[in-house]
Design a protein around this motif. Sequence first.
Motif, mmCIF file in Angstrom:
data_model
loop_
_atom_site.group_PDB
_atom_site.id
_atom_site.type_symbol
_atom_site.label_atom_id
_atom_site.label_comp_id
_atom_site.label_asym_id
_atom_site.label_seq_id
_atom_site.Cartn_x
_atom_site.Cartn_y
_atom_site.Cartn_z
ATOM 1 N N LEU A 227 43.105 -53.635 28.735
ATOM 2 C CA LEU A 227 43.871 -52.534 28.172
ATOM 3 C C LEU A 227 42.920 -51.391 27.823
ATOM 4 O O LEU A 227 41.714 -51.603 27.609
ATOM 5 N N VAL A 228 43.470 -50.179 27.738
ATOM 6 C CA VAL A 228 42.693 -49.000 27.362
ATOM 7 C C VAL A 228 43.370 -48.359 26.160
ATOM 8 O O VAL A 228 44.587 -48.148 26.165
ATOM 9 N N ALA A 229 42.590 -48.041 25.134
ATOM 10 C CA ALA A 229 43.102 -47.354 23.946
ATOM 11 C C ALA A 229 42.400 -46.013 23.812
ATOM 12 O O ALA A 229 41.189 -45.906 24.074
ATOM 13 N N GLY A 253 47.612 -51.582 30.955
ATOM 14 C CA GLY A 253 48.324 -50.664 30.071
ATOM 15 C C GLY A 253 47.384 -49.801 29.270
ATOM 16 O O GLY A 253 46.172 -50.036 29.186
ATOM 17 N N VAL A 254 47.956 -48.759 28.674
ATOM 18 C CA VAL A 254 47.219 -47.803 27.839
ATOM 19 C C VAL A 254 48.028 -47.609 26.568
ATOM 20 O O VAL A 254 49.264 -47.548 26.615
ATOM 21 N N PHE A 255 47.351 -47.533 25.422
ATOM 22 C CA PHE A 255 48.080 -47.196 24.204
ATOM 23 C C PHE A 255 47.352 -46.100 23.430
ATOM 24 O O PHE A 255 46.123 -46.019 23.433
ATOM 25 N N VAL A 256 48.150 -45.239 22.792
ATOM 26 C CA VAL A 256 47.647 -44.044 22.108
ATOM 27 C C VAL A 256 48.315 -43.935 20.741
ATOM 28 O O VAL A 256 49.406 -44.473 20.530
ATOM 29 N N PRO A 257 47.701 -43.235 19.792
ATOM 30 C CA PRO A 257 48.345 -43.012 18.494
ATOM 31 C C PRO A 257 49.528 -42.056 18.620
ATOM 32 O O PRO A 257 49.570 -41.214 19.516
ATOM 33 N N GLU A 258 50.481 -42.197 17.716
ATOM 34 C CA GLU A 258 51.629 -41.300 17.712
ATOM 35 C C GLU A 258 51.248 -39.905 17.246
ATOM 36 O O GLU A 258 51.797 -38.915 17.719
ATOM 37 N N ARG A 259 50.319 -39.821 16.298
ATOM 38 C CA ARG A 259 49.975 -38.542 15.694
ATOM 39 C C ARG A 259 48.574 -38.101 16.096
ATOM 40 O O ARG A 259 47.702 -38.917 16.375
ATOM 41 N N ARG A 260 48.408 -36.778 16.107
ATOM 42 C CA ARG A 260 47.121 -36.164 16.416
ATOM 43 C C ARG A 260 46.523 -36.696 17.718
ATOM 44 O O ARG A 260 45.321 -36.984 17.808
ATOM 45 N N ALA A 261 47.368 -36.844 18.701
ATOM 46 C CA ALA A 261 46.918 -37.316 20.013
ATOM 47 C C ALA A 261 47.908 -36.844 21.070
ATOM 48 O O ALA A 261 49.075 -36.588 20.772
ATOM 49 N N ALA A 262 47.442 -36.723 22.278
ATOM 50 C CA ALA A 262 48.303 -36.279 23.376
ATOM 51 C C ALA A 262 49.296 -37.371 23.743
ATOM 52 O O ALA A 262 48.999 -38.561 23.660
ATOM 53 N N GLY A 263 50.496 -36.943 24.130
ATOM 54 C CA GLY A 263 51.500 -37.855 24.651
ATOM 55 C C GLY A 263 51.747 -37.554 26.118
ATOM 56 O O GLY A 263 51.122 -36.665 26.712
ATOM 57 N N ILE A 264 52.664 -38.304 26.706
ATOM 58 C CA ILE A 264 52.965 -38.099 28.124
ATOM 59 C C ILE A 264 53.855 -36.876 28.278
ATOM 60 O O ILE A 264 55.043 -36.901 27.972
ATOM 61 N N THR A 265 53.251 -35.799 28.718
ATOM 62 C CA THR A 265 53.963 -34.564 29.019
ATOM 63 C C THR A 265 53.919 -34.329 30.527
ATOM 64 O O THR A 265 53.322 -35.111 31.272
ATOM 65 N N LEU A 322 39.857 -57.791 27.524
ATOM 66 C CA LEU A 322 39.078 -56.649 27.036
ATOM 67 C C LEU A 322 39.982 -55.464 26.705
ATOM 68 O O LEU A 322 40.946 -55.182 27.429
ATOM 69 N N VAL A 323 39.652 -54.768 25.607
ATOM 70 C CA VAL A 323 40.258 -53.478 25.269
ATOM 71 C C VAL A 323 39.132 -52.455 25.237
ATOM 72 O O VAL A 323 38.184 -52.594 24.461
ATOM 73 N N VAL A 324 39.219 -51.446 26.072
ATOM 74 C CA VAL A 324 38.231 -50.362 26.101
ATOM 75 C C VAL A 324 38.786 -49.204 25.287
ATOM 76 O O VAL A 324 39.863 -48.682 25.585
ATOM 77 N N VAL A 325 38.050 -48.786 24.253
ATOM 78 C CA VAL A 325 38.490 -47.704 23.374
ATOM 79 C C VAL A 325 37.704 -46.445 23.709
ATOM 80 O O VAL A 325 36.466 -46.443 23.658
ATOM 81 N N VAL A 326 38.422 -45.381 24.039
ATOM 82 C CA VAL A 326 37.811 -44.102 24.396
ATOM 83 C C VAL A 326 38.024 -43.131 23.249
ATOM 84 O O VAL A 326 39.152 -42.941 22.785
#
Length: 377
Positions: A227-229, A253-265, A322-326
């Motif tokens: 996974l990628v975070a 899969g990829v997961f992102v924070p709801e706030r202060r982060a880009a979403g799928i636009t 593994l989870v890779v955090v960027v």
Amino acid sequence: MAGNSQRRGRRLTPKAGAPKGSGGKNKDALAGRGRTLPADERPWHKAYSGTEKLPQRTAWKQDKERRAAAEEGRAPKIGQPGSKDTTWGRGGGRGTPTGSGRGTGGRGARPTGRGGPRVAPGRKSNPSKDTPELLVGRNPVLESLRAQVPATALYTAQGIDADDRVNEIVRTAADRGIAILEISRAELDRMTGGVLHQGIGLQVPAFAYEPFEDLVAAALEQAAPLLVALDGVTDPRNLGAVIRSAAAFGAQGVFVPERRAAGITATAWRTSAGAAARVPVAQVTNLTRSLKACQDAGFLVVGLDADGETDLYDLEAAVGPLVVVVGSEGRGLSRLVGETCDLTVSIPMVSDVESLNASVAAAVTLAEVARRRAAEG
């Protein structure tokens, strides 16, 4: 001559009188913005109890709270949809307030004959997150149609140079019963805000994020979970590029924070070249808590850091879950996320470049993980 009538610099005009009012010209600008709506009247709050149609995002939040409450053995802190009238001009004649003294057209009046969640006077309602988006570009549109992404309309520019991709796009859209509309290139420019569209645009519903729990469970079903975070990546182009790399190197899969982060636009869709249709993406409320949940599920959480303790080429743990955090484009990993990671990894570079772009760093890391896994396999 007596007095000061002959002094130099004497005033020849009368003094200014009392300050005059604005005469009503700026009165509205000085007025208050009205009360802040309570949580149960805000359409995007999990406590929303309005009578209007429950937004998909709100329903998801309430369902998430129910699951969390069941696990913790407490009552869920959510609203009761349909229990509070939040419309104006329907059913109860609530269109015009009393005592405003300004009639139905004044600033204090609420609109009549209109549905929808009510908004405090002077406040602008936020655009709905469920509104359709326009995907542009031949590859993103083609990949979306191949992945059976729901779509409502296909726009093609007049005089478009029809290559194999365009022919397949039009044929697939016709087979699925999607409306095909031919418009001028100027109109398509206006609809896309000047974004390079290659003469093609696909109108799709708002992106449907995957529940985080389902994302983790699906990854664990694979032989090599990956996974990628993203920690505070705010540029949708970087998000799209990371999703594209995740698809290319086998991440589930990829997961992102709801706030202060880009979403799928639409921008992220385009940059991913349609990979967002194949790689599940989840939004999480708290990234640190989500990373800990991954650790509890058996993942090793690795953060990318220019000063990381481990060289990427020495990452022997890459063959396991593994989870890779960027980190973000500017500051990298946040303090809490960095402390949560099991280890931090640096990418060896021979030049004096301080760091790589977030999406480039992700691509290099995922490529090395894929290489090491292939060698082990």
